[in-house]
Design a protein around this motif. Sequence first.
Motif, PDB file in Angstrom:
ATOM      1  N   ARG A 156     -89.053 -16.843 -18.000  1.00 22.34           N
ATOM      2  CA  ARG A 156     -87.685 -16.336 -17.836  1.00 22.34           C
ATOM      3  C   ARG A 156     -86.773 -16.910 -18.917  1.00 22.34           C
ATOM      4  NH1 ARG A 156     -85.293 -14.911 -12.035  1.00 22.34           N
ATOM      5  NH2 ARG A 156     -83.555 -13.672 -12.772  1.00 22.34           N
ATOM      6  N   GLN A 157     -87.017 -18.178 -19.277  1.00 22.23           N
ATOM      7  CA  GLN A 157     -86.244 -18.826 -20.342  1.00 22.23           C
ATOM      8  C   GLN A 157     -86.416 -18.074 -21.665  1.00 22.23           C
ATOM      9  OE1 GLN A 157     -83.988 -21.161 -20.181  1.00 22.23           O
ATOM     10  NE2 GLN A 157     -83.661 -21.184 -22.379  1.00 22.23           N
ATOM     11  N   SER A 158     -87.631 -17.647 -21.966  1.00 23.70           N
ATOM     12  CA  SER A 158     -87.884 -16.890 -23.204  1.00 23.70           C
ATOM     13  C   SER A 158     -87.151 -15.553 -23.187  1.00 23.70           C
ATOM     14  CB  SER A 158     -89.389 -16.652 -23.380  1.00 23.70           C
ATOM     15  OG  SER A 158     -90.056 -17.872 -23.561  1.00 23.70           O
ATOM     16  N   VAL A 159     -87.148 -14.900 -22.030  1.00 28.38           N
ATOM     17  CA  VAL A 159     -86.410 -13.630 -21.895  1.00 28.38           C
ATOM     18  C   VAL A 159     -84.920 -13.879 -22.118  1.00 28.38           C
ATOM     19  CG1 VAL A 159     -85.695 -11.830 -20.276  1.00 28.38           C
ATOM     20  CG2 VAL A 159     -88.093 -12.518 -20.393  1.00 28.38           C
ATOM     21  N   ARG A 160     -84.399 -14.947 -21.527  1.00 30.50           N
ATOM     22  CA  ARG A 160     -82.968 -15.265 -21.689  1.00 30.50           C
ATOM     23  C   ARG A 160     -82.616 -15.534 -23.146  1.00 30.50           C
ATOM     24  NH1 ARG A 160     -82.246 -18.827 -16.303  1.00 30.50           N
ATOM     25  NH2 ARG A 160     -81.798 -17.076 -14.925  1.00 30.50           N
ATOM     26  N   GLU A 161     -83.465 -16.279 -23.843  1.00 26.05           N
ATOM     27  CA  GLU A 161     -83.217 -16.557 -25.265  1.00 26.05           C
ATOM     28  C   GLU A 161     -83.207 -15.262 -26.076  1.00 26.05           C
ATOM     29  OE1 GLU A 161     -85.597 -19.593 -27.163  1.00 26.05           O
ATOM     30  OE2 GLU A 161     -85.568 -20.785 -25.314  1.00 26.05           O
ATOM     31  N   ALA A 162     -84.146 -14.383 -25.804  1.00 24.64           N
ATOM     32  CA  ALA A 162     -84.214 -13.107 -26.519  1.00 24.64           C
ATOM     33  C   ALA A 162     -82.968 -12.264 -26.232  1.00 24.64           C
ATOM     34  CB  ALA A 162     -85.478 -12.352 -26.139  1.00 24.64           C
ATOM     35  N   LEU A 163     -82.554 -12.233 -24.972  1.00 29.41           N
ATOM     36  CA  LEU A 163     -81.358 -11.464 -24.613  1.00 29.41           C
ATOM     37  C   LEU A 163     -80.108 -12.059 -25.257  1.00 29.41           C
ATOM     38  CD1 LEU A 163     -82.086 -10.625 -20.856  1.00 29.41           C
ATOM     39  CD2 LEU A 163     -82.238  -9.087 -22.827  1.00 29.41           C
ATOM     40  N   ARG A 164     -80.032 -13.392 -25.322  1.00 25.89           N
ATOM     41  CA  ARG A 164     -78.890 -14.038 -25.986  1.00 25.89           C
ATOM     42  C   ARG A 164     -78.852 -13.670 -27.463  1.00 25.89           C
ATOM     43  NH1 ARG A 164     -79.926 -19.514 -24.644  1.00 25.89           N
ATOM     44  NH2 ARG A 164     -80.275 -19.096 -22.489  1.00 25.89           N
ATOM     45  N   ALA A 165     -80.026 -13.661 -28.104  1.00 26.88           N
ATOM     46  CA  ALA A 165     -80.093 -13.276 -29.523  1.00 26.88           C
ATOM     47  C   ALA A 165     -79.634 -11.833 -29.705  1.00 26.88           C
ATOM     48  CB  ALA A 165     -81.512 -13.464 -30.056  1.00 26.88           C
ATOM     49  N   LEU A 166     -80.090 -10.937 -28.836  1.00 29.01           N
ATOM     50  CA  LEU A 166     -79.694  -9.526 -28.913  1.00 29.01           C
ATOM     51  C   LEU A 166     -78.202  -9.350 -28.645  1.00 29.01           C
ATOM     52  CD1 LEU A 166     -82.760  -7.887 -27.145  1.00 29.01           C
ATOM     53  CD2 LEU A 166     -82.166  -7.738 -29.576  1.00 29.01           C
TER      54      LEU A 166
ATOM     55  N   LEU B 100     -80.146  -2.191 -18.972  1.00 29.08           N
ATOM     56  CA  LEU B 100     -81.510  -2.626 -19.269  1.00 29.08           C
ATOM     57  C   LEU B 100     -82.163  -3.138 -17.993  1.00 29.08           C
ATOM     58  CD1 LEU B 100     -80.444  -2.543 -22.238  1.00 29.08           C
ATOM     59  CD2 LEU B 100     -81.808  -4.575 -22.623  1.00 29.08           C
ATOM     60  N   PRO B 101     -83.493  -3.185 -17.966  1.00 31.39           N
ATOM     61  CA  PRO B 101     -84.183  -3.762 -16.805  1.00 31.39           C
ATOM     62  C   PRO B 101     -83.778  -5.231 -16.615  1.00 31.39           C
ATOM     63  CG  PRO B 101     -85.730  -2.574 -18.207  1.00 31.39           C
ATOM     64  CD  PRO B 101     -84.432  -2.645 -18.951  1.00 31.39           C
ATOM     65  N   SER B 102     -83.955  -5.734 -15.403  1.00 31.09           N
ATOM     66  CA  SER B 102     -83.569  -7.114 -15.058  1.00 31.09           C
ATOM     67  C   SER B 102     -84.411  -8.135 -15.815  1.00 31.09           C
ATOM     68  CB  SER B 102     -83.744  -7.326 -13.564  1.00 31.09           C
ATOM     69  OG  SER B 102     -85.131  -7.313 -13.242  1.00 31.09           O
ATOM     70  N   GLU B 103     -83.909  -9.373 -15.858  1.00 25.94           N
ATOM     71  CA  GLU B 103     -84.664 -10.472 -16.476  1.00 25.94           C
ATOM     72  C   GLU B 103     -86.014 -10.626 -15.797  1.00 25.94           C
ATOM     73  OE1 GLU B 103     -82.503 -14.159 -16.533  1.00 25.94           O
ATOM     74  OE2 GLU B 103     -80.936 -13.360 -17.835  1.00 25.94           O
ATOM     75  N   ARG B 104     -86.020 -10.533 -14.475  1.00 25.28           N
ATOM     76  CA  ARG B 104     -87.266 -10.688 -13.719  1.00 25.28           C
ATOM     77  C   ARG B 104     -88.283  -9.615 -14.144  1.00 25.28           C
ATOM     78  NH1 ARG B 104     -85.938 -11.363  -8.196  1.00 25.28           N
ATOM     79  NH2 ARG B 104     -86.343 -13.557  -8.472  1.00 25.28           N
ATOM     80  N   TYR B 105     -87.813  -8.366 -14.254  1.00 25.17           N
ATOM     81  CA  TYR B 105     -88.696  -7.267 -14.675  1.00 25.17           C
ATOM     82  C   TYR B 105     -89.234  -7.532 -16.082  1.00 25.17           C
ATOM     83  CZ  TYR B 105     -90.249  -2.628 -16.135  1.00 25.17           C
ATOM     84  OH  TYR B 105     -91.002  -1.576 -16.617  1.00 25.17           O
ATOM     85  N   LEU B 106     -88.348  -7.932 -17.002  1.00 28.17           N
ATOM     86  CA  LEU B 106     -88.756  -8.187 -18.381  1.00 28.17           C
ATOM     87  C   LEU B 106     -89.767  -9.333 -18.445  1.00 28.17           C
ATOM     88  CD1 LEU B 106     -85.309  -7.832 -20.188  1.00 28.17           C
ATOM     89  CD2 LEU B 106     -87.229  -6.236 -20.305  1.00 28.17           C
ATOM     90  N   LYS B 107     -89.523 -10.379 -17.658  1.00 31.10           N
ATOM     91  CA  LYS B 107     -90.421 -11.532 -17.598  1.00 31.10           C
ATOM     92  C   LYS B 107     -91.825 -11.088 -17.195  1.00 31.10           C
ATOM     93  CE  LYS B 107     -91.083 -15.477 -14.451  1.00 31.10           C
ATOM     94  NZ  LYS B 107     -92.409 -15.064 -14.053  1.00 31.10           N
TER      95      LYS B 107
END
Length: 144
Positions: free
Chosen positions: A46-56, A32-39
Motif C-alpha cells: 500500500r505504501q508503494s501505491v501511495r508513493e506512486a499516487l503522490r508522484a502522479l 481512479l480505483p481505490s488504493e486497496r484495489y491498486l495494491k
Amino acid sequence: MDEMTERKGLENIVEEIHNLIESENIQVGDKLPSERYLKEKLNVSRQSVREALRALELLGIIYVRRGEGTFLADIDSHQLFQLIGKYLIRTERQQKEIIEIKQMIEAYVKTKHHDDSLDVESDDNQIMKKIYILLDKYSQAFKS
C-alpha cells in the motif's frame, strides 16, 4: 533496497497505473480505483501505491479529493509546466529558440491548409497542438 531499485519500482508502479487508466478507459474527471484495489491488482504494498499516487499528483496527472477519492486530472491546465519552464528555459537565446519553433509550427499549419488566417488550434494534429501549447507555456514561464 537501494535508491535505484526503489526508483525503478516506483516507475513500474506508475507505468502500471497508466496502463490501468488506459485499459479501463478512465477519462479526465473520472475516479481512479481505490488504493486497496491498486495494491491487490499490482501486487505491491500500500505504501508503494501511495508513493506512486503522490508522484502522479505532483505531476498533475491526478488529484485527490479528501474523503472522495483520486481522480484523473486535465494535465494541460497544471502549473507544473511553468515550474519546469523556469528550469528549462533560462536564457534569452533559449526563449528566442522557442519562439522560432512556435513560428515554424504556425507557418506549417498555414501552408498545410493554404490559409493564412488559420491558427495551430484549428489543425487536426493533436500531438502538434500539445507540443505547441507546451512551448507556449514554457515561453510564458520565462517571462514571469
